[in-house]
Design an enzyme around this catalytic site. Structure first.
Site, PDB file in Angstrom:
ATOM      1  N   HIS A  26     -30.518  13.957  25.210  1.00 47.49           N
ATOM      2  CA  HIS A  26     -31.697  13.212  25.508  1.00 47.49           C
ATOM      3  C   HIS A  26     -32.505  14.057  26.593  1.00 47.49           C
ATOM      4  O   HIS A  26     -32.093  14.197  27.515  1.00 47.49           O
ATOM      5  CB  HIS A  26     -31.417  11.783  26.134  1.00 47.49           C
ATOM      6  CG  HIS A  26     -32.487  10.727  25.920  1.00 47.49           C
ATOM      7  ND1 HIS A  26     -32.427   9.651  26.745  1.00 47.49           N
ATOM      8  CD2 HIS A  26     -33.689  10.807  25.183  1.00 47.49           C
ATOM      9  CE1 HIS A  26     -33.845   9.114  26.555  1.00 47.49           C
ATOM     10  NE2 HIS A  26     -34.281   9.574  25.625  1.00 47.49           N
ATOM     11  N   HIS A  46     -30.810   4.247  17.240  1.00 45.73           N
ATOM     12  CA  HIS A  46     -31.607   5.187  18.038  1.00 45.73           C
ATOM     13  C   HIS A  46     -30.749   5.899  18.840  1.00 45.73           C
ATOM     14  O   HIS A  46     -29.745   5.249  19.750  1.00 45.73           O
ATOM     15  CB  HIS A  46     -32.808   4.191  18.793  1.00 45.73           C
ATOM     16  CG  HIS A  46     -33.296   4.686  20.012  1.00 45.73           C
ATOM     17  ND1 HIS A  46     -33.184   4.693  21.279  1.00 45.73           N
ATOM     18  CD2 HIS A  46     -34.683   5.496  19.861  1.00 45.73           C
ATOM     19  CE1 HIS A  46     -34.107   5.372  21.882  1.00 45.73           C
ATOM     20  NE2 HIS A  46     -34.926   5.792  21.012  1.00 45.73           N
TER      21      HIS A  46
END
Length: 588
Positions: free
Chosen positions: A168, A122
């Protein structure tokens, strides 16, 4: 002999001896040496077959004897071909010669891709926490070298909207160029395993940048890219067929509002960002060891909050080359409930993503729907957005319901990641583990496995912990205690189905670098296929928190019977050079 300074004028001295063979080892040596001082190669082979359950050829076991003698005595041409008790103990306590599990692929790799648990990362590009760490290709390389097969990249436009960055979104993470990540993936994809690598793209791009990504992908990977002949596949090829290939998984490009508005017969509603809005308020899965901030995160987006299938059909003209590169289509089909999203379609395979909270909620009433869905389609589970420190959740709930991609923060060290490491030590560490048959079976009335059933004990594992060694080689003399040798104890238990989970503890052995416990534990197992043997060693500290001294997790289904040398790992999952335990495994 080791000495510890107690005060200026006084030292405590402790003798450090070599690890002594336990009584069981001595008895086995006596039995298989016919009471003599040496064990012949033929007797050794009989021991391997009868006690260890190893099927070795005449040449193989003779080679092992010669290698043991050479390593023990460092003589190129050694006249003796028999083993003494110390040679025999050396063999048993060697992680090189006598490991607890095999190192080769041993499962059927010819089933469709969806029939396997897949080693999944992830936010694979993050070097640390989810909010402010650097984005880099270094953690991607590290993950691939460990055998991870699914790499996730969040892709965003740069400030001038003419290039693609990996970062991110909505955080302070420092970006890295997409092309750099792709080149590193190509270079390291098959370093640890020949089986396919899946790149999941979290796409935040405009159509022109999607086209640019398509060019990057085709130029970087070329023939390595697996592109289906049809837009959607009815069934996936196998890991064996896809060896050496790269697969892209993402949502097909979205249709832009202008195109939709021109077609008055269709009305599209854009899904909201939060899972809570889509499927109701999620329950907390707070772990007492986690420093989670809360139960919901307003910036956490669901990976499948797409417009419905109709929009996907309309958008094909936007970036056809990009769309045609997508091997595993992600996204929710038309319908707003999770039950609708879990309906199995005969004519296509797709991927659905759920947060750990959404999965936990779904298992309350839709457990069999999840299992039926995952028999053909892919389910990806990802950490909730409040795991800012890159911690991880318990993976077992995903595996128990057939989820192929239980996505973990590979840099988020802790017990849950140790379980992930343990699961994917299976099958030679190739990154693909065949799902148990009970998750794939369909009964005569179309029924599937129900995780809520009260299951009977199907297998019992007996584990004996003899002793440990290697800390004196890998640690400083005063690492655990300034004034005396360490006081080690071991914790042994099972992670798996809820009814199987338990941890037990040995006695504390005081002031000894080579602790000898010789304690036996019994573990009844209801779901042995998913059980992991957990082993931890700690050093008892009367005044402070006990010190960590090593850990491992091993798949119970792959444990070799008999007396085995079990290597231990540090908190990050890196193998110690010397630290190991001598253990015995028996199934009854």
């Amino acid at each position: 002999m080791g000495s510890y300074r107690v005060c200026v004028c006084f030292q405590r001295r402790f003798k450090v001896a070599e690890a002594e063979p336990p009584s069981d080892v001595k008895e086995l040596f006596q039995k298989y040496s016919d009471g003599g001082a040496h064990m012949t190669p033929d007797n050794f082979r009989r021991f391997l077959a009868e006690v260890q359950g190893d099927d070795v050829s005449l040449i193989e076991h003779q080679n092992v004897v010669e290698q043991v003698l050479h390593k023990r005595h460092h003589i190129t041409k050694f006249a003796r071909h028999n083993l003494t008790l110390d040679d025999f103990h050396y063999f048993l306590f060697s992680t090189e010669f006598n490991p607890p599990i095999g190192s080769k692929v041993n499962q059927d790799m010819s089933a469709p891709l969806s029939h396997y648990f897949i080693y999944t990362g992830h936010n694979s590009y993050l070097t640390g926490n989810q909010l402010s760490s650097d984005c880099s290709d270094v953690p991607i390389i590290k993950a691939l070298n460990r055998g991870v097969r699914v790499v996730e990249l969040d892709i965003w436009p740069n400030s001038t909207k003419d290039d693609v960055l990996v970062l991110h979104g909505r955080t302070l993470t420092t970006p890295v160029e997409l092309i750099k990540c792709l080149k590193s993936i190509k270079e390291h994809a098959f370093a640890a395993s020949p089986y396919p690598v899946i790149i999941t793209l979290e796409d935040h791009l405009t159509p022109d940048l999607q086209a640019k990504v398509a060019q990057m992908l085709t130029k970087t990977f070329g023939d390595m890219l697996f592109c289906p002949n049809h837009e959607t596949l009815k069934e996936f090829p196998s890991p064996e067929e896809l060896k050496g290939r790269i697969l892209i998984s993402t949502k097909p490009p979205k249709e832009y509002a202008e195109t939709v508005k021109e077609n008055n017969s269709f009305k599209l509603e854009k899904s909201k960002d939060s899972d809570d809005d889509e499927w109701g308020k999620e329950v907390s899965t707070k772990n007492q060891n986690e420093n989670d901030v809360g139960d919901s995160d307003p910036n956490q987006h669901s990976e499948d909050d797409a417009v419905d299938d109709l929009a996907h059909e309309l958008c094909s003209s936007e970036a056809p080359s990009y769309k045609h590169l997508i091997a595993i289509h992600a996204g929710k089909p038309k319908g707003t409930t999770l039950k609708d999203a879990l309906k199995v379609e005969n004519d296509k395979v797709r991927r659905l993503s759920l947060s750990e909270q959404a999965l936990e909620k779904a298992t309350e009433s839709l457990g069999t729907d999840l299992i039926r869905f995952t028999q053909k389609n892919f389910l990806r589970v990802y950490p909730k957005g409040t795991r800012f420190n890159s911690s991880n959740y318990k993976p077992m709930i995903g595996w128990m319901h057939g989820a192929q991609m239980v996505a973990f923060n590979m840099q988020g060290y802790g017990r849950n990641l140790w379980l992930m490491h343990g699961m994917f030590r299976s099958n030679g560490g190739c990154g693909y583990v065949k799902k148990p048959e009970f998750l794939m079976n369909v009964g005569p009335n179309n029924e599937v496995f129900n995780p809520k059933y009260d299951l009977p004990v199907r297998k019992t594992l007996k584990v004996k912990v003899y002793l440990g060694d290697g800390w004196r080689m890998d640690f400083k003399q005063t690492h655990f205690d300034t004034y005396s040798p360490p006081d080690f104890y071991a914790r042994v238990g099972i992670a798996g189905a809820p009814a199987d989970q338990i941890m037990k503890k040995t006695k504390i052995i005081e002031d000894n670098w080579i602790p000898t416990w010789e304690e036996e534990f019994t573990f009844p197992l209801r779901v042995p296929e998913l059980a992991l043997l957990r082993v931890e060693v700690h050093e008892y500290d009367m005044s402070e928190t006990d010190d960590f001294a090593g850990q491992t997790c091993l798949p119970v289904a792959e444990l070799k019977q008999g007396i085995r040398a079990v290597p231990l790992y540090d908190r990050k999952g890196e193998k110690y050079n010397s630290v190991r335990l001598l253990m015995r495994f028996e199934f009854i």
